[in-house]
Motif scaffolding. Structure first.
Motif, PDB file in Angstrom:
ATOM      1  N   VAL A 171      64.882  55.747  53.527  1.00 24.78           N
ATOM      2  CA  VAL A 171      64.933  54.710  52.490  1.00 24.78           C
ATOM      3  C   VAL A 171      64.292  53.464  53.087  1.00 24.78           C
ATOM      4  N   ASP A 172      63.268  52.961  52.398  1.00 20.65           N
ATOM      5  CA  ASP A 172      62.638  51.722  52.848  1.00 20.65           C
ATOM      6  C   ASP A 172      62.387  50.829  51.644  1.00 20.65           C
ATOM      7  N   LYS A 190      67.891  55.527  42.530  1.00 25.70           N
ATOM      8  CA  LYS A 190      66.725  55.076  43.283  1.00 25.70           C
ATOM      9  C   LYS A 190      67.102  53.790  44.002  1.00 25.70           C
ATOM     10  N   VAL A 191      66.931  53.751  45.314  1.00 29.08           N
ATOM     11  CA  VAL A 191      67.345  52.599  46.106  1.00 29.08           C
ATOM     12  C   VAL A 191      66.195  52.111  46.974  1.00 29.08           C
ATOM     13  N   ARG A 192      66.243  50.834  47.304  1.00 31.23           N
ATOM     14  CA  ARG A 192      65.229  50.204  48.142  1.00 31.23           C
ATOM     15  C   ARG A 192      65.922  49.276  49.156  1.00 31.23           C
ATOM     16  N   SER A 193      65.423  49.264  50.368  1.00 33.12           N
ATOM     17  CA  SER A 193      65.960  48.369  51.385  1.00 33.12           C
ATOM     18  C   SER A 193      65.250  47.023  51.319  1.00 33.12           C
ATOM     19  N   THR A 194      65.701  46.091  52.119  1.00 37.33           N
ATOM     20  CA  THR A 194      65.075  44.770  52.164  1.00 37.33           C
ATOM     21  C   THR A 194      64.827  44.370  53.612  1.00 37.33           C
ATOM     22  N   SER A 195      63.960  43.401  53.788  1.00 33.57           N
ATOM     23  CA  SER A 195      63.670  42.821  55.109  1.00 33.57           C
ATOM     24  C   SER A 195      63.166  43.848  56.105  1.00 33.57           C
ATOM     25  N   GLY A 196      62.454  44.860  55.613  1.00 35.77           N
ATOM     26  CA  GLY A 196      61.861  45.842  56.508  1.00 35.77           C
ATOM     27  C   GLY A 196      62.825  46.847  57.098  1.00 35.77           C
ATOM     28  N   GLU A 197      64.073  46.818  56.696  1.00 38.04           N
ATOM     29  CA  GLU A 197      65.077  47.743  57.226  1.00 38.04           C
ATOM     30  C   GLU A 197      64.870  49.134  56.643  1.00 38.04           C
ATOM     31  N   THR A 198      65.140  50.168  57.428  1.00 36.28           N
ATOM     32  CA  THR A 198      65.031  51.540  56.962  1.00 36.28           C
ATOM     33  C   THR A 198      66.336  52.285  57.224  1.00 36.28           C
ATOM     34  N   PHE A 199      66.608  53.273  56.378  1.00 36.53           N
ATOM     35  CA  PHE A 199      67.796  54.109  56.512  1.00 36.53           C
ATOM     36  C   PHE A 199      67.377  55.570  56.519  1.00 36.53           C
ATOM     37  N   SER A 200      68.196  56.398  57.121  1.00 32.65           N
ATOM     38  CA  SER A 200      67.930  57.832  57.213  1.00 32.65           C
ATOM     39  C   SER A 200      68.925  58.607  56.352  1.00 32.65           C
ATOM     40  N   LYS A 201      68.618  59.864  56.146  1.00 38.19           N
ATOM     41  CA  LYS A 201      69.480  60.724  55.340  1.00 38.19           C
ATOM     42  C   LYS A 201      70.882  60.763  55.920  1.00 38.19           C
ATOM     43  N   GLY A 202      71.881  60.545  55.063  1.00 37.53           N
ATOM     44  CA  GLY A 202      73.272  60.554  55.480  1.00 37.53           C
ATOM     45  C   GLY A 202      73.838  59.179  55.773  1.00 37.53           C
ATOM     46  N   ASP A 203      72.985  58.163  55.880  1.00 35.58           N
ATOM     47  CA  ASP A 203      73.474  56.801  56.122  1.00 35.58           C
ATOM     48  C   ASP A 203      74.248  56.282  54.910  1.00 35.58           C
ATOM     49  N   ARG A 204      75.216  55.436  55.181  1.00 34.10           N
ATOM     50  CA  ARG A 204      76.023  54.840  54.115  1.00 34.10           C
ATOM     51  C   ARG A 204      75.471  53.445  53.816  1.00 34.10           C
ATOM     52  N   VAL A 205      75.158  53.220  52.546  1.00 36.97           N
ATOM     53  CA  VAL A 205      74.587  51.940  52.129  1.00 36.97           C
ATOM     54  C   VAL A 205      75.380  51.386  50.952  1.00 36.97           C
ATOM     55  N   VAL A 206      75.336  50.083  50.804  1.00 37.33           N
ATOM     56  CA  VAL A 206      76.037  49.421  49.702  1.00 37.33           C
ATOM     57  C   VAL A 206      75.004  48.924  48.692  1.00 37.33           C
ATOM     58  N   LEU A 207      75.286  49.190  47.424  1.00 38.72           N
ATOM     59  CA  LEU A 207      74.391  48.787  46.337  1.00 38.72           C
ATOM     60  C   LEU A 207      74.661  47.324  45.998  1.00 38.72           C
ATOM     61  N   PHE A 217      67.914  49.995  42.926  1.00 38.11           N
ATOM     62  CA  PHE A 217      68.999  49.183  43.473  1.00 38.11           C
ATOM     63  C   PHE A 217      68.634  48.727  44.880  1.00 38.11           C
ATOM     64  N   ARG A 218      68.841  47.455  45.141  1.00 39.35           N
ATOM     65  CA  ARG A 218      68.641  46.915  46.484  1.00 39.35           C
ATOM     66  C   ARG A 218      69.897  47.214  47.302  1.00 39.35           C
ATOM     67  N   VAL A 219      69.691  47.714  48.518  1.00 37.38           N
ATOM     68  CA  VAL A 219      70.831  48.138  49.333  1.00 37.38           C
ATOM     69  C   VAL A 219      70.760  47.534  50.732  1.00 37.38           C
ATOM     70  N   ILE A 220      71.932  47.446  51.350  1.00 40.29           N
ATOM     71  CA  ILE A 220      72.048  47.111  52.764  1.00 40.29           C
ATOM     72  C   ILE A 220      73.018  48.111  53.384  1.00 40.29           C
ATOM     73  N   SER A 221      73.064  48.155  54.703  1.00 39.97           N
ATOM     74  CA  SER A 221      73.963  49.088  55.370  1.00 39.97           C
ATOM     75  C   SER A 221      75.422  48.701  55.117  1.00 39.97           C
ATOM     76  N   GLU A 222      76.272  49.698  55.123  1.00 38.57           N
ATOM     77  CA  GLU A 222      77.694  49.451  54.890  1.00 38.57           C
ATOM     78  C   GLU A 222      78.261  48.561  55.998  1.00 38.57           C
ATOM     79  N   LYS A 223      77.799  48.781  57.229  1.00 39.80           N
ATOM     80  CA  LYS A 223      78.300  47.973  58.351  1.00 39.80           C
ATOM     81  C   LYS A 223      77.946  46.514  58.166  1.00 39.80           C
TER      82      LYS A 223
END
Length: 229
Positions: A171-172, A190-207, A217-223
């Motif tokens: 996810v980028d 359908k989700v998109r990251s911000t600020s150049g961050e990328t996520f891999s399959k199985g990562d937990r993200v918040v909408l 939906f713009r997402v960031i990591s759950e952490k």
């Protein structure tokens, strides 16, 4: 089970699907089947082929000429090809066009001389099959169109702020899907990251936010989200 495809009696079938104009729809149908297989495995977005079209109600409203997307939106609106993902529309057109063309070739082309004459006859047959496939597709998608509108509205209303799991390989800022568990089959978003961050399959993200113009939906990591609270 697949030995049936290698029987001599299947020779007319192979001839029909590989002859013009059926071969055009055969190729398109194979591409769509491969596309759905890859999409199911999570390597590409299910709506990978979709692109943003202007609101059909506003096409040409400004009276300053139509852009290419507006012309396409108006054409799709005229034929009733709107309100569902473009990939579903193309898949139905490929399937119905293939079926119609196959049976026309099977029952009628035996009376037509081969070679260049058959090719010339095949051109109007191709256009006819394409037109008929579009008409049938428009009829088929009409009753399911409200389902997509309803599901989209419900998703936007309830999922913002919830945690989803990345489904695609990455996810980028331009690509990605995530699944939100809803107690049933889950919502595919359908989700998109911000600020150049990328996520891999199985990562937990918040909408965080729904981007209406791109229906993502713009997402960031759950952490990161929990750390900001």
């Amino acid at each position: 089970m697949f030995t049936i495809f290698f029987l001599e009696d299947m020779d007319p079938f192979y001839q029909n699907i590989s002859s013009f104009p059926t071969v055009i729809f055969t190729f398109l149908l194979v591409i769509t089947v491969l596309y759905w297989l890859v999409a199911v495995l999570g390597f590409i977005d299910i709506e990978f082929l979709d692109f943003d079209l202007p609101d059909p109600d506003g096409v040409g409203a400004q009276g300053d000429g139509l852009s290419n997307p507006e012309m396409l939106a108006g054409l799709m609106l005229r034929f009733g090809l709107h309100g569902v993902p473009l990939t579903i529309i193309i898949s139905f057109i490929a399937l119905f066009g293939w079926l119609i063309s196959y049976y026309i070739v099977h029952f009628l082309f035996g009376f037509i001389p081969g070679g260049f004459v058959s090719f010339l006859v095949g051109i109007p047959v191709l256009l006819f099959c394409l037109y008929l496939a579009v008409m049938v597709t428009a009829v088929v998608i009409k009753p399911i169109r409200p389902l997509f509108k309803s599901s989209q509205y419900q998703a936007i209303k309830y999922v913002v702020g919830q945690t989803a799991i990345v489904r695609t390989s990455v996810v980028d800022e331009t690509f990605g899907e995530a699944i939100l568990e809803d107690g049933g089959a889950g919502l595919l978003l359908k989700v998109r990251s911000t600020s150049g961050e990328t996520f891999s399959k199985g990562d937990r993200v918040v909408l965080l936010e729904h981007l209406k113009e791109k229906n993502t939906f713009r997402v960031i990591s759950e952490k990161e989200f929990l750390g900001n609270e």
